[in-house]
Scaffold this active site. Structure first.
Site, PDB file in Angstrom:
ATOM      1  N   ARG A  83      60.559 -35.287 -13.559  1.00 46.93           N
ATOM      2  CA  ARG A  83      61.423 -36.437 -13.838  1.00 46.93           C
ATOM      3  C   ARG A  83      61.415 -36.665 -15.343  1.00 46.93           C
ATOM      4  NH1 ARG A  83      59.106 -41.875 -12.328  1.00 46.93           N
ATOM      5  NH2 ARG A  83      59.047 -42.110 -14.594  1.00 46.93           N
ATOM      6  N   HIS A 138      62.050 -43.865 -14.166  1.00 50.28           N
ATOM      7  CA  HIS A 138      62.362 -43.816 -12.736  1.00 50.28           C
ATOM      8  C   HIS A 138      63.822 -44.195 -12.496  1.00 50.28           C
ATOM      9  CE1 HIS A 138      62.125 -44.443  -8.455  1.00 50.28           C
ATOM     10  NE2 HIS A 138      62.602 -45.652  -8.625  1.00 50.28           N
ATOM     11  N   TYR A 141      53.692 -46.058 -19.389  1.00 54.82           N
ATOM     12  CA  TYR A 141      52.645 -45.370 -18.625  1.00 54.82           C
ATOM     13  C   TYR A 141      52.601 -43.862 -18.834  1.00 54.82           C
ATOM     14  CZ  TYR A 141      56.753 -44.742 -15.623  1.00 54.82           C
ATOM     15  OH  TYR A 141      58.012 -44.447 -15.157  1.00 54.82           O
TER      16      TYR A 141
HETATM   17  C1  LIG Z   1      58.885 -48.402   1.531  1.00 48.59           C
HETATM   18  C2  LIG Z   1      59.115 -48.483   0.064  1.00 48.59           C
HETATM   19  N1  LIG Z   1      58.087 -48.797  -0.750  1.00 48.59           N
HETATM   20  C3  LIG Z   1      58.266 -48.895  -2.084  1.00 48.59           C
HETATM   21  C4  LIG Z   1      59.509 -48.684  -2.652  1.00 48.59           C
HETATM   22  C5  LIG Z   1      59.712 -48.832  -4.182  1.00 48.59           C
HETATM   23  N2  LIG Z   1      59.972 -47.512  -4.743  1.00 48.59           N
HETATM   24  C6  LIG Z   1      61.233 -47.066  -4.974  1.00 48.59           C
HETATM   25  S1  LIG Z   1      61.241 -45.488  -5.529  1.00 48.59           S
HETATM   26  C7  LIG Z   1      59.562 -45.391  -5.515  1.00 48.59           C
HETATM   27  C8  LIG Z   1      58.878 -44.120  -5.950  1.00 48.59           C
HETATM   28  C9  LIG Z   1      59.355 -42.924  -5.184  1.00 48.59           C
HETATM   29  O1  LIG Z   1      58.787 -41.769  -5.741  1.00 48.59           O
HETATM   30  P1  LIG Z   1      59.198 -40.336  -5.206  1.00 48.59           P
HETATM   31  O2  LIG Z   1      59.143 -40.338  -3.713  1.00 48.59           O
HETATM   32  O3  LIG Z   1      58.361 -39.331  -5.906  1.00 48.59           O
HETATM   33  O4  LIG Z   1      60.724 -40.164  -5.594  1.00 48.59           O
HETATM   34  P2  LIG Z   1      61.328 -40.037  -7.078  1.00 48.59           P
HETATM   35  O5  LIG Z   1      61.759 -41.405  -7.496  1.00 48.59           O
HETATM   36  O6  LIG Z   1      60.246 -39.482  -7.968  1.00 48.59           O
HETATM   37  O7  LIG Z   1      62.487 -39.101  -6.955  1.00 48.59           O
HETATM   38  C10 LIG Z   1      59.005 -46.584  -5.057  1.00 48.59           C
HETATM   39  C11 LIG Z   1      57.546 -46.836  -4.940  1.00 48.59           C
HETATM   40  C12 LIG Z   1      60.553 -48.362  -1.760  1.00 48.59           C
HETATM   41  N3  LIG Z   1      61.800 -48.146  -2.220  1.00 48.59           N
HETATM   42  N4  LIG Z   1      60.336 -48.268  -0.429  1.00 48.59           N
END
Ligand SMILES: Cc1ncc(C[n+]2csc(CCOP(=O)(O)OP(=O)(O)O)c2C)c(N)n1
Ligand SMILES: Cc1ncc(C[n+]2csc(CCOP(=O)(O)OP(=O)(O)O)c2C)c(N)n1
Ligand SMILES: [Mg+2]
Ligand SMILES: [Mg+2]
Lengths: 398, 324, 324, 398
Positions: free
Chosen positions: A285, A289, A298
């Site tokens: 990434r 985010h 971070y």
């Molecule tokens: C059940 C739930 N918990 C927390 C979140 C908040 N949240 C949104 S994206 C994210 C991180 C996701 O990381 P990853 O699965 O690695 O996907 P990436 O964004 O890196 O593509 C979080 C914690 C959420 N959307 N849904």
């Protein structure tokens, strides 16, 4: 679903010492599959299965995806849209996978795979209208930007809750089998999502039912501020397939051709009744985010550096150049074309009225609005008539 | 007295309590090094270390299950759910485990757990960054539910929640995270759970709200006053335990009541308040208890302003109720 | 006409609909070869095969997530959750996904899913085999909620639920699974969702119940009659859509209402009914709307008889309401 | 929690074919650890680490557990208790594990581990009072039979929802580490429970935090009517540890000594900071799931036959006999002793008043009853005064 264990379990008598894994064991057992190296050269022993026309077409898509993301991030900074989340640096995982599928295969996205919808015909204007949430938004301004749906291309509704789409993809595969359809759904998710409940149930259900599903894990190293090494101490995401008796594989997620080829193989196996595959697409990434996030809080800039050399678009560009498929002039023309395409779409999208009609809030809760929805619409209309501030957003954010 | 916003007040309460009580532990997604997506836990890991301020894997069920085990063992965990909309993967742990441990074990095990979570709309969050699910937990005996409306209350209520012997769900209205600023005493002070605040005494109609909607109610009350409607405004602050005396005392006086909440109307906490009021103040009621709420739809993105029960709609309900 | 109990009526409905519509699929824990722990799906796998009647791994979230995918793709899945108490691991899928798919996709995707689950107390199930969580789903726009009180209604309502274009949670009161017997027409018939049944016309007080508690309400009404209290009894049958006209018409006539449900009182559906009635029938009301419900505690084992809002307690509420 | 990958991932160029597992591969990689064979003889190369006194004591416990289960099942058939669920055939997984722990280690049971509570001092009378749910019940008749709690022995409250105890055990281990306590919790669960959400999150959290936890999976072949082969197509439950970077091990769950030794090793590792272990205890559910279940509806009697020879109690009996630690006379005396102990406890337990006081329903909802609980107690008392039927159970079941 009953199955018989064919093999008699062996027995051992040495006092129990549970298996500990020699460091690096699973890295070795799950080597990263790569076709094109960082200099755009085929790695030794690899051959290019992807047709050159496809390669060129996907290159253009990746350039478009990257330009779109950059442009929309700017738009958000200008306050013209409220939020944006894209796939900068991860383009190969989006375009490489979906290009290898059949048109009837359903896509269960996480929230970075807008490019997959474009491949399936989602007009840029429609996508951008969703970012504005205006009257041109196909989902009627009901969700945040980047939560589009595109049923004509079997691109299933994006929702925010992490990993819920995995078990849903499994159900779709199951339905297709019952209907006798040749349909292999793909579910996209990130490394952080492997910690979620639905990752476990999704993979387990698919393996037990031996369903045709592709689980595409975009391992981009981060879940917001949490590094993937804090999500799991397994050395790879691919080895998680072992616990489900499923196939797993690691792929260079920044190598469009490797992603495409691996996905193609997975689809062939699935269609042939050989069951699901977990593909770990190793990528990174490159940005925050989303536009709500500032990674500097971070993540030291240095850690991103090494990944710049691995850029998926550069790689294909070099490959195309080496094969005489794209010269600087062609590149410049392509980029200008893309720029104009985006500009035109943006103008058109921004021109829609700012809001879908009031009634749209109460529609699609049920097939037919119930008395509560009907009464509440009337109530709201009356309230606005009596006091226009009821419909005045400035009054909220203020 | 220092002026703080709600996030700063929450952060201040957490820091104070972690300093005072080594049993207090903070866990959740991105709460550690980063300090939380809303920065509510900023600086805590730096001060208290990665053992007591823990970044967890992405699994709300795991966060609450683990926090429950910590609480059973004697710690005072404060778990963060990044958005209330994402609390449902932990729903089984909260409703079937956390809420019932004391009862089902005959009092042998208890779960002094605080679950903090940003909630509510008004930040352009659409379906999944705007929900107000308090009623789901209020229907579950064994849980306490608190919603502050100001930095001052956020600190005093959070300190009480962490020290409470029972599990508390602490909803932080994210719409006012930064918008609501106010003086917050230094050092510790406790606001007992179960005490509503009469933030504006009045005689003609009782207006009941909590969290971010209290601000809308307060504005509506001011505008009503300009029209000569004398509103008594209650900020419930804690929904369970509920200060039913404060409510009935006020309605017996005014004979009229309007309840405000963001959540969908059907089976929202407004229904319970309406039922309680007419059960207890039936003979004093001169008008039906009115509900000004979110609508029975998912939370929208573009039409958020229309969806939220803001001052203009509250004002209309006040007018209708006093002229009923 | 054949006489059936509720389980047989449910089984009959499933078999008929699976014969009629190849898109109907049944999935859940132990529903296949075994036919379900309550035998509601007995014989279905034998008739329709393991593709359409599927034993799933032990994960409610997986069951509902997979059923959702099936429904999205065009099937008509009927998922069984073994006990309503165990529906919470699927809560996120139901509340955040199933309920919102149509809305969030602008109507492009829909989830015509039926979730069957045995619910309620009266079988000595204690905390975890007795719960009545209907209010949690009634607070979630996008879901429909149905509760039959007889074999006849169970069949007609289940057939309607399976054919409904929206997701329906079909709560089967397990206390009357075998206890309630009655004539059930052969072949298919549909009872439209959203139509309450006035099972006893009356003039003095409106008594509202559903599921197993309708039987208690009916007995209470008979006993009341013996005391000269003329009760109008409504069996709601479907809580969402709710037949609000039937309720208001009755209360406008009687001026009094008593609502009965097993779930804990606070934020139960009784609160919503009480609020609706006083909002719509305020000027007709001669007594507060009374709630006879389960108490605000977890569901007990030994004191189950005391906990359930049975005829004797309902009768007392009827007396108090008519003499208010 | 940040971790660095020590090893550079290798790369391969051969076209992606995801790893498929040669049948039997994981059976071979996770051989079943056994010390005592079905004839009560030490298997070649094994040695007996368990002290003979312990062996004899645990034998008695297993006999007591078996007799208790049989007696209580009869009691349920007679209608004297409402429900029962035991561990017939699985005794070694219960007594072997807990006997190998330290007294301060917390036990997070599923619902078959009553024997664990006995080892920790739960009086038989108290347990039986819970079956009657009467005034002697330490949990005050609030839960179904077999849902006991015994805090004095760190035996955490049993609840019905599957697998919820796994993440709770992880939290307790975490708390103990923070407090600096030498405490290693054990979480019990079945093969079916490996499909549940909390299995995934529990194991993952424990591994990521490297916490001292023992995950004891009683793989008894069945989840009610569902065979373990329908829960997962992984060849073993132990291999599921791989996906979490955790240690996993298969143990003969009908071999008391093997279970004890493996648990001891796991506890030593955990206490030494080497993290959690997943122990797959291979056993068999000889009876129905519970008294509510009749396995004849889904399980042919033949499939149970081979397991009769593997009975965990017989095995220890033979071992004791071979070592001259128990002769027929001693066996007879032991069984008579147990019979009398159970009989005495039963009489005492049945003698309690049938119900805890009415107020107990409203206590322990919160530390202090709220106004709702207080008012509702008064309401209920008034209702019973006015009409005794309010408190008449016959009136319900009728
Ligand atoms: C059940 C739930 N918990 C927390 C979140 C908040 N949240 C949104 S994206 C994210 C991180 C996701 O990381 P990853 O699965 O690695 O996907 P990436 O964004 O890196 O593509 C979080 C914690 C959420 N959307 N849904
Ligand atoms: C969340 C949840 N779903 C379903 C059930 C119903 N149920 C009780 S025990 C059981 C089977 C458990 O099998 P396993 O984990 O193998 O344990 P075993 O009974 O074999 O020891 C099921 C499905 C439950 N208690 N909780
Ligand atoms: Mg990621
Ligand atoms: Mg089992």
């Amino acid at each position: 679903m009953k199955r018989e264990r064919s093999h008699k379990p062996p027995v051992r008598a040495d006092a129990g010492t549970a298996r500990e894994w020699a460091p690096g064991r699973f890295l070795a057992e799950f080597p990263i599959y790569r076709v094109v190296d960082e200099d755009g050269k085929l790695v030794a022993g690899a051959e290019l299965e992807m047709p050159e026309a496809e390669l060129l077409a996907l290159y253009r898509w990746m350039v478009l995806g990257r330009s779109l993301d950059e442009r929309m991030i700017t738009l958000q900074r200008q306050g013209r849209i409220g939020f944006y989340i894209g796939a900068i640096g991860e383009e190969a995982t989006v375009f490489g996978t979906v290009a290898a599928l059949a048109p009837q295969d359903w896509i269960f996205p996480s929230y970075r795979e807008h490019g997959a919808a474009f491949l399936r015909g989602l007009p840029l204007v429609t996508f951008m209208a969703n970012l504005f949430g205006n009257a041109g938004d196909i989902v009627k301004g009901r969700q945040m930007p980047c939560h589009e749906t595109w049923a004509p291309g079997h691109f299933v509704s994006i929702s925010s809750p992490i990993a819920t789409q995995l078990t849903q993809a499994v159900g779709a595969a199951w339905a297709a089998r019952i209907q006798g359809d040749d349909m292999v759904p793909i579910a996209f998710f990130g490394d952080g999502s492997t910690s979620a409940h639905d990752f476990h149930t999704g993979l387990n259900f698919a393996a037990v039912m031996k369903l045709p599903v592709i689980f595409a894990c975009r391992n981009n190293g981060w879940a917001i501020s949490t590094p993937s090494a804090s999500q799991t101490v397994s050395e790879t995401m691919a080895q998680k397939a072992i616990g489900y008796g499923m196939r797993g594989e690691r792929v260079d997620g920044n190598d469009l051709v490797a992603v495409w080829t691996a996905t193609r193989r997975a689809r062939q196996r699935a269609a042939a009744g050989e069951g699901p595959t977990l593909l770990e697409l190793v990528t990174y990434r490159m940005e925050g985010h989303s536009t709500s996030d500032d990674p500097r809080a971070y993540r030291p800039a240095e850690v991103v550096e090494p990944w710049k050399r691995k850029d998926p678009i550069m790689r294909v560009k070099k490959l195309l150049a080496a094969r005489g498929l794209l010269d600087e002039a062609g590149e410049a023309a392509l980029r200008e074309e893309v720029r104009l395409e985006l500009q035109a779409a943006l103008q058109e999208a921004e021109a829609f009225p700012p809001k879908a009609p009031l009634a749209s809030l109460f529609e699609d809760v049920y097939a037919e609005p119930g008395w509560a929805q009907r009464e509440q619409l009337a109530e709201l209309e009356g309230a606005i008539d009596a006091d226009p501030r009821v419909a005045n957003p400035r009054h909220v954010e203020g | 007295m220092p002026v703080m916003n709600v996030i700063q007040a929450v952060n201040d309460a957490l820091r104070l309590e972690m300093r005072r009580d080594p049993r207090v532990v903070v866990l959740g997604e991105d709460v550690g090094a980063f300090g939380g997506v809303f920065r509510a836990t900023a600086g805590l890991q730096q001060e208290f270390g990665a053992m007591r301020v823990v970044d967890t894997p992405l699994a709300e069920g795991g966060i609450i299950g683990a926090a429950t085990g910590m609480a059973l063992y004697g710690l005072r965990p404060v778990a963060e759910i990044q958005f209330a909309d994402f609390i449902y993967p932990a729903f089984d742990q909260i409703v079937n485990e956390v809420a019932k441990f004391r009862h089902r074990s005959g009092g042998q095990y208890t779960v002094p757990l605080t679950i903090r979570t940003p909630y509510g709309g008004g930040i352009k969050g659409g379906h999944y960054h705007s929900q107000s699910p308090e009623a789901l937990f209020l229907h579950t005996p064994g849980l306490k539910v608190v919603v502050p409306s100001s930095p001052h209350d956020a600190k005093g209520l959070l300190l009480s929640a962490i020290r409470d012997p029972d599990p508390v769900i602490f909803f932080e209205p994210k719409r006012i995270y930064r918008a609501a600023k106010g003086e917050v005493p230094e050092g510790e002070y406790l606001i007992p759970l179960g005490q509503a605040a009469v933030t504006r005494p009045g005689t003609q109609v009782t207006l009941i709200a909590w969290g971010a909607m209290w601000h809308e109610a307060d504005q509506a009350a001011r505008e009503a006053e300009a029209e000569g409607i004398d509103v008594e405004l209650l900020d419930l602050r804690s929904l369970q335990p509920l200060d039913v005396e404060a409510i009935t005392a006020s309605v017996r006086k005014t004979g009229r009541a309007v309840v405000v909440h963001e959540a969908p109307r059907t089976c929202g906490f407004g229904a319970e308040l309406s039922a309680l009021i007419q059960e207890r103040c039936f003979l004093s009621l001169e008008a039906p208890v009115a509900r000004v709420t979110g609508f029975d739809t998912p939370f929208p993105y573009t039409l958020e302003a229309e969806y939220l029960p803001r001052a203009p709609r509250i004002l209309q309900a006040l007018r209708a109720t006093v002229t009923y």
